[in-house]
Design a protein around this motif. Structure first.
Motif, PDB file in Angstrom:
ATOM      1  N   ARG A  75     104.244  74.068  50.252  1.00 41.99           N
ATOM      2  CA  ARG A  75     103.972  75.134  49.685  1.00 41.99           C
ATOM      3  C   ARG A  75     103.470  74.825  48.360  1.00 41.99           C
ATOM      4  O   ARG A  75     102.215  75.209  48.132  1.00 41.99           O
ATOM      5  N   LEU A 113      92.109  74.305  44.003  1.00 45.79           N
ATOM      6  CA  LEU A 113      90.768  73.321  44.330  1.00 45.79           C
ATOM      7  C   LEU A 113      89.722  74.001  44.956  1.00 45.79           C
ATOM      8  O   LEU A 113      88.740  74.099  44.770  1.00 45.79           O
ATOM      9  N   GLU A 114      90.090  74.500  46.133  1.00 46.60           N
ATOM     10  CA  GLU A 114      89.202  75.466  47.204  1.00 46.60           C
ATOM     11  C   GLU A 114      88.381  76.739  46.425  1.00 46.60           C
ATOM     12  O   GLU A 114      87.423  76.925  46.780  1.00 46.60           O
ATOM     13  N   GLN A 115      89.302  77.198  45.486  1.00 47.79           N
ATOM     14  CA  GLN A 115      88.520  78.409  45.016  1.00 47.79           C
ATOM     15  C   GLN A 115      88.029  78.039  43.541  1.00 47.79           C
ATOM     16  O   GLN A 115      87.009  78.481  43.319  1.00 47.79           O
ATOM     17  N   TYR A 137      95.098  74.428  36.524  1.00 47.87           N
ATOM     18  CA  TYR A 137      94.994  73.389  37.622  1.00 47.87           C
ATOM     19  C   TYR A 137      95.690  72.239  37.481  1.00 47.87           C
ATOM     20  O   TYR A 137      96.287  71.749  38.079  1.00 47.87           O
ATOM     21  N   PHE A 138      95.672  71.727  36.189  1.00 51.67           N
ATOM     22  CA  PHE A 138      96.177  70.519  35.748  1.00 51.67           C
ATOM     23  C   PHE A 138      97.615  70.822  35.910  1.00 51.67           C
ATOM     24  O   PHE A 138      98.460  69.824  36.482  1.00 51.67           O
ATOM     25  N   GLN A 141      98.112  73.889  45.206  1.00 47.97           N
ATOM     26  CA  GLN A 141      97.036  73.193  44.387  1.00 47.97           C
ATOM     27  C   GLN A 141      95.675  73.129  45.236  1.00 47.97           C
ATOM     28  O   GLN A 141      94.864  73.207  44.352  1.00 47.97           O
ATOM     29  N   GLN A 142      95.890  72.905  46.534  1.00 45.63           N
ATOM     30  CA  GLN A 142      94.921  72.813  47.430  1.00 45.63           C
ATOM     31  C   GLN A 142      94.059  74.070  47.283  1.00 45.63           C
ATOM     32  O   GLN A 142      92.806  73.767  47.159  1.00 45.63           O
ATOM     33  N   PHE A 146     101.894  71.997  47.491  1.00 48.46           N
ATOM     34  CA  PHE A 146     100.780  71.195  47.761  1.00 48.46           C
ATOM     35  C   PHE A 146      99.604  72.269  48.115  1.00 48.46           C
ATOM     36  O   PHE A 146      98.461  72.170  47.611  1.00 48.46           O
ATOM     37  N   ARG A 147     100.020  73.254  48.910  1.00 50.24           N
ATOM     38  CA  ARG A 147      99.118  74.228  49.180  1.00 50.24           C
ATOM     39  C   ARG A 147      98.448  74.942  48.028  1.00 50.24           C
ATOM     40  O   ARG A 147      97.345  75.456  48.122  1.00 50.24           O
TER      41      ARG A 147
END
Lengths: 136, 136, 136
Positions: free
Chosen positions: A50, A59-61, A21-22, A55-56, A52-53
């Motif tokens: 793409r 985070l959501e997962q 994630y980092f 990473q987002q 950005f999504r």
């Protein structure tokens, strides 16, 4: 009674997910620079979007993965939890570098991710209910 | 064996980060009202977008900070983990109120935040691997 | 010393929140299809945006709810923590299916959610400080 030993295996997977994630988050910063998308903007350039999504979505997962991983490890099996967690990490790597190339290429990794989270979550549900019926 | 005492220090930092995040989230609601950005919209007004990005970025960091803080505290040192966590809180306050004024003013706080997360994460990695080699 | 028994009640609420979040996330995928919003796009159609905001806002709340729930359960009372957590789940269901219909219909659920998180967070603060004063 919980001993530190039980926590080592899920902790190993947890740090792996955090490192991944980092890296995915650092990629957003680099994509901002490369595609000239200044903060606080988050849209406008599909190549940036793409990155950005990815990473987002990670985070959501993670908010789903980490609690499921830990509950599964505590109430079912730390070894199995760790194995399924590792499969999630592999799926996420496929997802990210696929999505970086084209939106369609995210499907395989995403399928692996959804399945591994579902197994951990269902296992956690069964494990917690079983523990409830045993102890109380 | 984990005792409640070991958990007190990281718990203190955790509640501090949660209070800060609660305030930053409430600020988004107030900014919606002030800059007249109705839900479900999240863009259009750059002043609103900065307040929104502060909260979003804090969410993006908390998923990294909290597990790193806890693994560092369990496997390395709760006192050091707490100290570095406090530095993160100070950095986040500088980041937020800097970013509220202008996008460029977020840099110092962001640097402090990235560095403190990196130290916690690297420490957690070393601590977990050391524990793995010791116990297994 | 922490025993597995103490963890069962907050674990039950945690899996409930994760199941709900899993459903709300799956709804975003279905809304992408229904309203023809291709990835990586996240705006453009207000009907899609409401479904997306429900999931995003739930993510934003879970990072606050889950640590508050666990600290409250460890330092105050697992039974009370679980009860308040269940109220959060009910509020979130009202919020989601209200917001799906119209932005104004999210208010009741959102109020219940904010209040239950506030009680858990304030309780956690008091509980952690009390534990600090007792043990150290």
């Amino acid at each position: 009674m919980i001993e530190i030993k039980t926590l080592i295996f899920p902790s190993l997977v947890t740090v792996l997910t955090l490192i991944l994630y980092f890296v995915l988050t650092a990629n957003v910063g680099r994509a901002r620079f490369k595609y000239k998308v200044p903060v606080p903007q988050i849209s406008g350039n599909p190549d940036f979007e793409r990155v950005f999504r990815v990473q987002q979505n990670t985070l959501e997962q993670l908010i789903l993965l980490l609690p499921s991983l830990w509950l599964f490890s505590l109430f079912v099996s730390p070894i199995w939890g760790t194995g399924i967690g590792l499969i999630w990490v592999i799926g996420r790597i496929l997802y990210a570098w696929g999505y970086y190339q084209a939106a369609e290429k995210r499907a395989l990794g995403f399928g692996i991710n959804s399945l591994s989270i579902l197994v951990l979550l269902l296992g956690a549900i069964v494990g917690v209910i079983r523990a409830y019926l045993t102890f109380i």
